[in-house]
Structure formats: C-alpha cells, structure tokens
Design an enzyme around this catalytic site. Structure first.
Site, PDB file in Angstrom:
ATOM      1  CB  SER A 136      -0.881   0.004   1.254  1.00 22.77           C
ATOM      2  OG  SER A 136      -1.514   1.255   1.445  1.00 22.77           O
ATOM      3  CE1 TYR A 149      -3.652  -2.005   5.549  1.00 23.80           C
ATOM      4  CE2 TYR A 149      -3.394   0.270   4.805  1.00 23.80           C
ATOM      5  CZ  TYR A 149      -3.616  -1.067   4.531  1.00 23.80           C
ATOM      6  OH  TYR A 149      -3.797  -1.486   3.222  1.00 23.80           O
TER       7      TYR A 149
END
Length: 251
Positions: A136, A149
């Site tokens: 990501s 995250y």
C-alpha cells in the site's frame, strides 16, 4: 493437467482485489487456486470463473502449510499473489488497542510470510516463479489514525525488498504492488468495524477512486511481462490522489 498452463495461487480471493485478480487471470487461461476464509464466496467465484479454491486462513500456520502441500501437488506454481490483508481501526497511537495492531500484523505481514515460505519451493522449481506482495502507499508515508496499518505495510514493503535481494540470481521475481485509494466493498467498512456511513466518507467527493479491477489489472500486467523483466514496485493511485494527504474532492 496440461504442462504448458500457467498456475497461480491468490490469497484473500473471496472479495475485492483478490477476486478481481482471479477473474482476470482465469480469463487469460491461467489455472488459478483461489484462497480465502469464506467458502460460500469462494464457491461462487469458482462457479463464475472455473478456478479451484481452498478454504485457508493465512494467520493459521497449519492451514498455510497444508496449502503449500496441496498447491504443489497440483503441478508447478508460477505465481503467488499475496493479497490477503486489511486494516482494523483508525484510532491514534495513544488510544489504539494492541490487539488490533497484532491482528493487522498477523494478517498482512505474517500471512504474507507464511504463504511465501510455503509456496517458494514450488515457485523455484517452476523455473519462472513470481511472488507478488500487495502492499500500500501506507507502506511509504504515515498518516494520523493509521499507525497500525502503516506499520504493517511498511513491514510488507521491507519483506518484499529483502526477499528480492535474497532471491537475486534465481528464477523467481518479487513484485510489489502499492495501491493508494481503492474503493472496494469491504476494506473501509471492516476498518471502521462495520460502520458503512463512516466508511463512505473516505471516498466522499472523490471522482473515480481506483477499483478492485484497476489494481488487479496492475497485478496481471506485471505477471505477464517477459520473465527477465522485474517490476520491483508499482505504485498506483487514482488521478484525484497525489499523495496520502492530497486528495481532490468535489465540493
């Protein structure tokens, strides 16, 4: 099974980017083994695409070990798409629940590690293997409320870079796909613990956020380059997003 067919294992295949990747690869004639926890969704995907599937929880070492044995028994494995992942919670670091961080690390980082370790022998023996790591843009830039995250995706990025160094000279490519804002049916809803209204605000006013098909298209493109061509890192964002904190929204 035919010896000339290309075979892939896709984790996190029950929805979103994983399911889209299965659809695109099978449409190109790949033999795909779809892997996820939800059998009902996998069965429907198999009905639609002709893929095979296995119910596997990548956070369970025994499940992943069994996957490695079963996938290898089907024949050579040419690609492993480590797509299983996700975010839990959006609290600041001061208020975050360590259990949420642990869950994200187990799924995003250790899940990718386990699957890669289990399938690497089959990828090596295929003579042209690929390990795809779905990271990501959170793996490069921190943002408020994203600590757990962000940490997990930084770790995945580090794993991909390290593995590429360690496999240099072997017939296995290591490919990292790093999406920015992608609107799928579940990612933000899960992050906000089922609060669909709050999840919708993530994409409010954004013209054409990426879709699961957009990211799957990137995965397939990297896998289908000539095997001497390694796409180390592909960062993909919607045009409306220039960076984590720079998103253009309609008023």
């Amino acid at each position: 099974m035919r010896d000339d067919v290309l075979r892939a294992v896709v984790t996190g295949a029950s929805s979103g980017i994983g399911a889209a990747t299965v659809r695109q690869l099978t449409a190109l004639g790949w033999d795909v083994l779809a892997v996820a926890r939800r059998e009902d969704r996998l069965a429907e995907l198999a009905r639609q695409t002709g893929c095979e599937y296995r119910v596997v929880d990548v956070t369970d070492p025994a499940d992943v070990e069994r996957l490695g044995v079963e996938a290898s028994a089907r024949g050579p494995v040419h690609a492993l798409v480590n797509n299983a992942g996700g975010a839990v919670g959006a609290e600041p670091v001061a208020d975050a629940d360590p259990r949420d961080w642990q869950a994200m690390f187990e799924l995003n980082v250790l899940g990718t590690l386990r699957a890669t370790q289990a399938l690497l022998p089959a990828l090596r023996s295929s003579g042209r293997g690929d390990v795809v790591v779905m990271s990501s843009t959170a793996g490069f830039v921190a943002y408020e409320g994203g600590g757990g995250y962000v940490a997990a995706k930084h770790a995945e990025h580090a794993m991909a870079a390290t593995l590429r160094l360690e496999l240099a000279g072997e017939p296995v490519r290591v490919i990292e796909i790093a999406p920015g804002m992608v609107r799928t049916e579940e990612f933000s809803v899960k992050r906000y613990r089922g609060d669909a209204e709050r999840a919708a605000t993530v994409y409010a006013g954004v013209r054409e956020p990426l879709t699961a098909d957009d990211v799957a298209d990137c995965v397939v493109w990297t896998l289908t380059r000539p095997h001497h061509v390694n796409v180390d890192l592909l960062v993909v964002r919607p045009r409306a997003q220039a960076a984590q904190h720079k998103v253009v929204r309609d008023q």
